[in-house]
Motif scaffolding. Structure first.
Motif, PDB file in Angstrom:
ATOM      1  N   ASP A  85      45.321  38.556  47.143  1.00 37.10           N
ATOM      2  CA  ASP A  85      45.116  38.051  45.785  1.00 37.10           C
ATOM      3  C   ASP A  85      46.168  38.606  44.826  1.00 37.10           C
ATOM      4  OD1 ASP A  85      42.743  36.618  46.507  1.00 37.10           O
ATOM      5  OD2 ASP A  85      41.660  38.523  46.486  1.00 37.10           O
ATOM      6  N   ALA A  97      36.528  38.889  34.272  1.00 37.49           N
ATOM      7  CA  ALA A  97      35.487  37.943  34.659  1.00 37.49           C
ATOM      8  C   ALA A  97      35.906  36.522  34.304  1.00 37.49           C
ATOM      9  CB  ALA A  97      34.178  38.277  33.966  1.00 37.49           C
ATOM     10  N   GLU A  98      35.526  35.580  35.170  1.00 36.19           N
ATOM     11  CA  GLU A  98      35.780  34.168  34.920  1.00 36.19           C
ATOM     12  C   GLU A  98      34.834  33.700  33.814  1.00 36.19           C
ATOM     13  OE1 GLU A  98      36.560  30.844  38.066  1.00 36.19           O
ATOM     14  OE2 GLU A  98      34.397  31.077  37.837  1.00 36.19           O
ATOM     15  N   GLN A  99      35.362  32.968  32.876  1.00 43.08           N
ATOM     16  CA  GLN A  99      34.537  32.463  31.763  1.00 43.08           C
ATOM     17  C   GLN A  99      33.704  31.285  32.245  1.00 43.08           C
ATOM     18  OE1 GLN A  99      34.381  33.982  28.795  1.00 43.08           O
ATOM     19  NE2 GLN A  99      35.810  35.499  29.596  1.00 43.08           N
ATOM     20  N   SER A 100      32.394  31.380  32.068  1.00 43.53           N
ATOM     21  CA  SER A 100      31.522  30.272  32.497  1.00 43.53           C
ATOM     22  C   SER A 100      31.285  29.341  31.323  1.00 43.53           C
ATOM     23  CB  SER A 100      30.202  30.818  33.030  1.00 43.53           C
ATOM     24  OG  SER A 100      29.557  31.570  32.027  1.00 43.53           O
ATOM     25  N   ASN A 101      31.132  28.073  31.632  1.00 44.27           N
ATOM     26  CA  ASN A 101      30.905  27.070  30.571  1.00 44.27           C
ATOM     27  C   ASN A 101      29.449  26.788  30.357  1.00 44.27           C
ATOM     28  OD1 ASN A 101      33.618  26.813  30.195  1.00 44.27           O
ATOM     29  ND2 ASN A 101      33.836  25.163  31.679  1.00 44.27           N
ATOM     30  N   VAL A 144      41.565  36.744  37.660  1.00 42.74           N
ATOM     31  CA  VAL A 144      40.263  36.223  37.250  1.00 42.74           C
ATOM     32  C   VAL A 144      39.391  36.085  38.492  1.00 42.74           C
ATOM     33  CG1 VAL A 144      39.082  34.297  36.172  1.00 42.74           C
ATOM     34  CG2 VAL A 144      41.327  34.986  35.344  1.00 42.74           C
ATOM     35  N   ALA A 145      38.177  36.623  38.408  1.00 46.30           N
ATOM     36  CA  ALA A 145      37.261  36.577  39.547  1.00 46.30           C
ATOM     37  C   ALA A 145      35.856  36.235  39.080  1.00 46.30           C
ATOM     38  CB  ALA A 145      37.264  37.921  40.261  1.00 46.30           C
ATOM     39  N   LYS A 146      35.102  35.604  39.962  1.00 51.98           N
ATOM     40  CA  LYS A 146      33.703  35.296  39.657  1.00 51.98           C
ATOM     41  C   LYS A 146      32.881  36.573  39.759  1.00 51.98           C
ATOM     42  CE  LYS A 146      33.784  30.530  41.182  1.00 51.98           C
ATOM     43  NZ  LYS A 146      33.183  29.506  42.027  1.00 51.98           N
ATOM     44  N   THR A 147      31.930  36.707  38.833  1.00 56.24           N
ATOM     45  CA  THR A 147      31.104  37.916  38.825  1.00 56.24           C
ATOM     46  C   THR A 147      29.629  37.577  38.925  1.00 56.24           C
ATOM     47  OG1 THR A 147      31.031  37.919  36.409  1.00 56.24           O
ATOM     48  CG2 THR A 147      32.734  39.251  37.448  1.00 56.24           C
TER      49      THR A 147
END
Length: 151
Positions: free
Chosen positions: A97, A147-151, A80-83
């Motif tokens: 990683d 992609a990291e899931q954003s809240n 999982v990575a920030k996009t």
């Protein structure tokens, strides 16, 4: 010039391999740093005897590495990575990683034995990695960057 490697050298060979290198590289870099010794007749005989004695231990190491390779082949690694915009990552994903993801899945592998196709991954998607567990055991692993899931 022929030398005997005393340890693994990237893009050259493995420990106890006899390799031919240019004179300057051998005399000015490998031998002074302790990575290699000159391959004289007597050094080759000592190496042959050492390898003969080590053959049984090597067999066990290869069997153990093969078991680990089979376990790694069964894994599905998702990192999982920030996009940012689209599929572009903030930063990148590298062999460190991948080593962390393998450790989280229960398989400890040193990051220096993991090669990520293209070096660093900077976009989402599936990528191939090569993991060298032993000089005779190399395993291919497919990883997916999500992609990291954003809240």
């Amino acid at each position: 010039m022929e030398i005997i490697l005393k340890q693994d050298v990237e893009n050259l060979g493995f420990k106890d391999d006899i390799v031919a290198v240019k004179n300057g590289y051998g005399r000015n870099h490998l031998i002074p740093l302790g990575y290699a010794v000159l391959a004289t007749t007597s050094a080759k005989k000592v190496l042959a005897e050492t390898l003969k004695q080590r053959a049984f231990k090597e067999e066990k190491l290869i069997k153990d590495a093969t078991k680990i390779a089979d376990a790694i082949k069964e894994l599905e690694i998702k990192i999982v990575a920030k996009t940012g915009d689209g599929s572009k990552l903030f930063g990148s994903v590298n062999n460190g990683d991948v080593a962390e993801a393998l450790a989280a899945a229960g398989q400890e592998v040193d990051k220096k034995f993991i090669k990520v196709e293209g070096g660093n991954i900077k976009r989402l998607g599936k990528y191939n990695t090569t993991i060298r567990l032993h000089r005779a055991v190399i395993v291919e692993l497919s990883i997916e960057i999500i992609a990291e899931q954003s809240n």
